[in-house]
Design a protein around this motif. Structure first.
Motif, PDB file in Angstrom:
ATOM      1  N   LEU B  94       1.141  -1.583  -0.001  1.00  0.00           N
ATOM      2  CA  LEU B  94       0.254   0.398  -0.184  1.00  0.00           C
ATOM      3  C   LEU B  94       1.098   1.370  -0.006  1.00  0.00           C
ATOM      4  O   LEU B  94       1.991   0.773   0.993  1.00  0.00           O
ATOM      5  N   ASN B 103      -5.352   5.905  -1.383  1.00  0.00           N
ATOM      6  CA  ASN B 103      -4.357   4.528  -1.676  1.00  0.00           C
ATOM      7  C   ASN B 103      -5.596   3.853  -3.521  1.00  0.00           C
ATOM      8  O   ASN B 103      -5.433   3.525  -4.623  1.00  0.00           O
ATOM      9  N   SER B 152      -5.833  -3.677  -1.119  1.00  0.00           N
ATOM     10  CA  SER B 152      -5.003  -3.655  -2.405  1.00  0.00           C
ATOM     11  C   SER B 152      -5.375  -4.150  -2.876  1.00  0.00           C
ATOM     12  O   SER B 152      -6.029  -3.859  -4.584  1.00  0.00           O
ATOM     13  N   ARG B 155      -8.010  -1.693  -4.406  1.00  0.00           N
ATOM     14  CA  ARG B 155      -7.249  -0.502  -5.496  1.00  0.00           C
ATOM     15  C   ARG B 155      -7.062  -1.263  -6.854  1.00  0.00           C
ATOM     16  O   ARG B 155      -6.838  -0.332  -7.893  1.00  0.00           O
TER      17      ARG B 155
END
Lengths: 230, 253
Positions: B94, B103, B152, B155
């Motif tokens: 991250l 992020n 993540s 993301r």
């Protein structure tokens, strides 16, 4: 020493105040330019392709490896006598001082930024690239903001140094705080009082800069980048 | 039924530090496929995954996205491919200076050139999807490992990838945090996400995967459905390997 206060208020302070303005006009642009040069050259030294990286290394080696006084002399006294064909650069004393301070300060900033960049784990850049960022986007948006936070206390220190070595401008005819102080001391033969007050001016400038830099640092602070960790 | 190949690697060869890490690996992912890479460490699983979204450029072989070959030398094709092939790292990676929401939104803004508001909105949706509605404004340093891995994943999903590559997504997690990540991965599978995952979570992936791909020494030595490879009477290398892992973790393969 009986007329200490009147001498200070009537002669020293007005003179030094006009010097103070000159000093600030040298310090502020040099601080910004130095920081920009430092961030760029520091980044080049870590990420740029070979020739640019080597040029940046050479820049830092030269400007960290020679005395600032010699550099300033070069810009002011030597450069006007250097010409490439018809091309010749002549700069005013103030410009020489700003150029000299920015380049010198940039070389030191470059070291802090480089250290900051090297401390960032490679996974950060990798993750940026995995999302489709090109290297420049990833460096600018992911790595540099982190590296800058880590490098900031070093860079602050360099700006404090800059405030003090700006006094070197006085050797190339500039009437900054030190230049004015020297004039007053010569005329009045009262070195002790004059240089005492000159010192206080610099102390005040440094204190003010410290407050501003500390505020900036606080403003940039985010969890995981606290000062203790850096 | 016609199957649509999303990502295909043909005969990938990769050298790292003087060693040939991948010695001709071919693998194809059809739309909706879930394949699981297993094998001993050093067998080239991570390298293969990184080659598949070209974080490592292979020395040989070819890569096809939606049946179109990718030119490794063309930078913009690399960046395009990486947008469509999402990557989840073992160590999360991250961006430490950005909040969970930032992020997710930063690549939307900087790569897809979306506006701040639009990107923020999408980030909120993706973070909700992984169950992090209440953590959007926290920084990585304030999140647990499982939460970080979920950010993540959010993301990667925000980029609308066609394939998701997962490199041991739970290996860096404390045991009690593994399940929250696995739940998210299971949801993705349910929604038809095409995935290739390197993992040691054998029983979890056996229930999920269409195919197990066993790698050893830089090549694929076995592949097949988990049922075949792990059957009572099977004599596969995969089965031996899984039995060893099960012995270590006490897990029933």
């Amino acid at each position: 020493m009986s007329d200490f206060i009147p001498f200070i208020t009537a002669q020293v302070i007005p003179g030094l105040n006009s010097g103070l303005i000159v000093s600030i006009k040298l310090i502020v642009p040099s601080a910004f330019l130095g920081l920009i040069i430092g961030v760029l050259s520091g980044t080049f030294r870590v990420y740029a392709p070979f020739p640019i990286r080597k040029i940046s290394d050479a820049y830092v080696a030269i400007f960290r490896g020679t005395p600032l006084v010699v550099q300033i002399y070069f810009w002011y006294f030597a450069l006007p006598y250097t010409s490439i064909g018809e091309f010749r650069i002549v700069m005013s004393a103030e410009t020489c001082a700003i150029v000299g301070f920015s380049l010198c300060s940039g070389a030191y900033h470059s070291e802090y930024i480089r250290g900051g960049l090297l401390s960032i784990k490679s996974g950060q850049l990798l993750a940026g690239q995995a999302l489709g960022m090109n290297p420049i986007t990833a460096i600018r948006n992911i790595v540099l903001p982190q590296a800058f936070r880590n490098a900031f206390s070093g860079c602050s220190n360099e700006i404090i140094y800059l405030i003090k070595y700006s006094s070197i401008a006085s050797i190339i005819t500039i009437n900054d705080i030190t230049g004015m102080g020297r004039g007053i001391a010569k005329e009045s033969w009262r070195n002790v009082e004059t240089y005492l007050v000159v010192g206080i001016y610099y102390l005040a400038l440094v204190t003010l800069a410290n407050v501003i830099l500390y505020r900036i640092e606080k403003k940039m602070e985010i969890p995981g980048f606290e000062k203790e960790q850096a | 039924m016609e199957t649509q190949t999303v990502l295909e690697a043909r005969n990938i060869i990769k050298n790292l530090g003087g060693n040939t890490v991948l010695r001709g690996v071919s693998i194809a992912l059809n739309k909706g496929d879930i394949k699981v890479l297993i094998g001993p460490s050093g067998s080239g699983k991570s390298t293969l995954l990184q080659c598949l979204n070209l974080l490592h450029i292979p020395e040989g072989g070819s890569l096809l996205l939606d049946n179109k070959p990718v030119n490794f030398k063309n930078k913009s094709e690399l960046y395009q491919l990486r947008q469509k092939v999402g990557m989840i790292f073992q160590e999360f990676n991250l961006f430490d200076h950005l909040s969970a929401k930032e992020n997710v939104s930063i690549s939307l803004r900087k790569v897809k050139k979306q506006g701040r508001k639009e990107a923020a909105k999408r980030a909120e949706i993706e973070l909700q999807r992984v169950g992090l509605d209440d953590k959007m404004n926290l920084y990585p340093a304030q999140l647990s490992g499982g939460q970080k891995q979920r950010v993540s994943i959010a993301r990667a999903l925000a980029m609308d990838p066609e394939v998701l590559l997962l490199d041991e997504p739970t290996s860096a997690l404390d045991p009690e945090l593994i399940s929250e990540v696995l739940v998210v991965i299971r949801d993705l599978a349910k929604n038809g996400m095409t995935m290739l995952m390197a993992t040691h979570q054998i029983s979890f992936s056996a229930a999920l995967a269409h195919e197990f791909v066993f790698m050893e020494d830089g090549i694929i030595t076995e592949h097949g459905s988990p049922k075949e490879l792990l059957a009572e009477n099977a004599t596969s290398r995969t089965k031996d390997f899984c039995a060893k892992i099960a012995e270590l973790t006490g897990e029933q393969a």
